[in-house]
Motif scaffolding. Structure first.
Motif, PDB file in Angstrom:
ATOM      1  N   LEU A   1      14.819   8.072 -41.821  1.00  0.00           N
ATOM      2  CA  LEU A   1      15.009   6.763 -41.194  1.00  0.00           C
ATOM      3  C   LEU A   1      16.441   6.510 -40.746  1.00  0.00           C
ATOM      4  CD1 LEU A   1      12.865   4.616 -43.669  1.00  0.00           C
ATOM      5  CD2 LEU A   1      12.242   5.279 -41.335  1.00  0.00           C
TER       6      LEU A   1
ATOM      7  N   GLY B   1      15.760   3.748 -38.366  1.00  0.00           N
ATOM      8  CA  GLY B   1      14.326   3.514 -38.324  1.00  0.00           C
ATOM      9  C   GLY B   1      14.010   2.086 -38.750  1.00  0.00           C
TER      10      GLY B   1
ATOM     11  N   ILE C   1      10.323   6.883 -34.593  1.00  0.00           N
ATOM     12  CA  ILE C   1      10.777   6.367 -35.878  1.00  0.00           C
ATOM     13  C   ILE C   1      11.511   5.047 -35.700  1.00  0.00           C
ATOM     14  CG2 ILE C   1      12.296   6.821 -37.834  1.00  0.00           C
ATOM     15  CD1 ILE C   1      11.666   9.793 -37.485  1.00  0.00           C
TER      16      ILE C   1
ATOM     17  N   LEU D   1      14.117   1.135 -42.495  1.00  0.00           N
ATOM     18  CA  LEU D   1      15.217   1.610 -43.336  1.00  0.00           C
ATOM     19  C   LEU D   1      15.658   0.546 -44.344  1.00  0.00           C
ATOM     20  CD1 LEU D   1      18.233   3.764 -42.387  1.00  0.00           C
ATOM     21  CD2 LEU D   1      18.641   1.614 -43.579  1.00  0.00           C
TER      22      LEU D   1
ATOM     23  N   GLY E   1       7.641   7.488 -39.801  1.00  0.00           N
ATOM     24  CA  GLY E   1       8.773   7.436 -40.707  1.00  0.00           C
ATOM     25  C   GLY E   1       8.754   8.505 -41.755  1.00  0.00           C
TER      26      GLY E   1
END
Length: 315
Positions: A205, A99, A306, A102, A312
């Motif tokens: 994520l 994601g 995402i 992240l 998210g």
């Protein structure tokens, strides 16, 4: 790329042309940008080199290195840490997805909690087409301030993917480099957690891709899996019983090396003895992708959303 990026991302790859570009796009599209991406190509024989050269030409954060021969997955992982310049480090896989937030969320967690040595996010397993097949609830007690509790949880509970979290580089350089016996990644993470607690960011994520070409699937036996990790394991001096014995000894030696009080060290040894002599409950130590898949229609998240940064938070 800055002369001294704060985060180093190490990506080992061998014949990863099928998913590599998609993973690189997900990494290079992160909202956190102060990182270098070191790619170590383990003498791939497919189109991996062409893909890496193309991305290296487009993004100055990439350092691409091609090895003249296949040295095995474990040495290839370890050499990436040796070359890292950042105070933080993360291993990345050539076939997983990430994601957009992240890296940012993990770095923020480490900044907010100075005593935390590893930060990761919630995860799910995806198939070759990017569809979620197994959502994963993180249950390990790695956030505990007590080292024996963290160690016991890693022994007895179904394993997560903390290996792919964002870590403090100085801590990684204080632990023994990853070995290549059966489940060596588990003993490696166990030693890391004896140095400090982890933090799990409650956002989905990270997406671990499970497909027939993944190393665990392509090498189903313990012996073949270890030979993939290090070709030197192919000789007659490395039968399966030795690989299993090294796995057990890996936990014991991790406890011996760790900066623990005498009381905590004894507690860790007791947990290891209990794990060794008792029947591990069903499911303990299983890989996440080995669980039964779920109906994608039951999920309320979209991997595409995402990765693109449109969603998210866990639902």
């Amino acid at each position: 790329m800055t002369p001294h990026p704060r985060l180093s991302v190490g990506l080992p790859v061998y014949n990863g042309e099928e998913y590599l570009a998609e993973s690189l796009d997900a990494l290079l599209g992160q909202t956190y940008e102060d990182f270098e991406l070191i790619i170590s190509d383990n003498a791939s024989t497919d189109g991996t080199q062409d893909i890496c050269r193309l991305y290296e030409a487009k993004d100055s954060r990439i350092r691409y290195q091609r090895l003249p021969r296949n040295i095995g997955a474990t040495p290839n992982h370890n050499r990436l840490l040796d070359q890292a310049r950042g105070e933080l480090f993360k291993w990345a896989s050539h076939d997983d997805l990430y994601g957009r937030d992240l890296l940012r969320r993990c770095v923020e967690a480490l900044d907010e909690h100075p005593d935390v040595i590893l930060a990761h996010t919630d995860q799910a397993v995806i198939d070759g087409g990017g569809r979620v097949t197994v959502p994963y609830e993180y249950t390990l007690k790695t956030a505990s301030p007590h080292a024996p509790e963290r160690f016991r949880s890693l022994l007895f509970e179904p394993g997560g993917d903390d290996f792919y979290g964002v870590l403090r580089t100085d801590v990684l350089r204080r632990v023994k480099p990853m070995d290549s016996y059966h489940h060596a990644d588990r003993t490696y993470v166990a030693e890391i957690t004896l140095h400090g607690r982890f933090h799990q960011v409650p956002e989905l994520l990270y997406f671990r891709r499970d497909h027939p070409g993944r190393a665990e699937r392509a090498n189903p036996s313990k012996r073949s899996r270890c030979v993939n990790l290090d070709p030197r394991r192919a000789g007659p001096l490395h039968p399966t019983p030795r690989l299993l014995a090294e796995y057990l000894w890996g936990f014991a030696s991790a406890v011996r090396r760790a900066p623990l009080s005498p009381a905590d060290r004894r507690a860790c040894y007791r947990h290891l003895a209990a794990w060794t002599t008792s029947r591990v409950r069903p499911g303990a130590g299983e890989r996440v992708e080995d669980r039964a898949p779920v109906d994608p229609a039951q999920l309320t998240v979209s991997v595409d959303d995402i990765v693109a940064g449109r969603e998210g938070r866990r639902t």
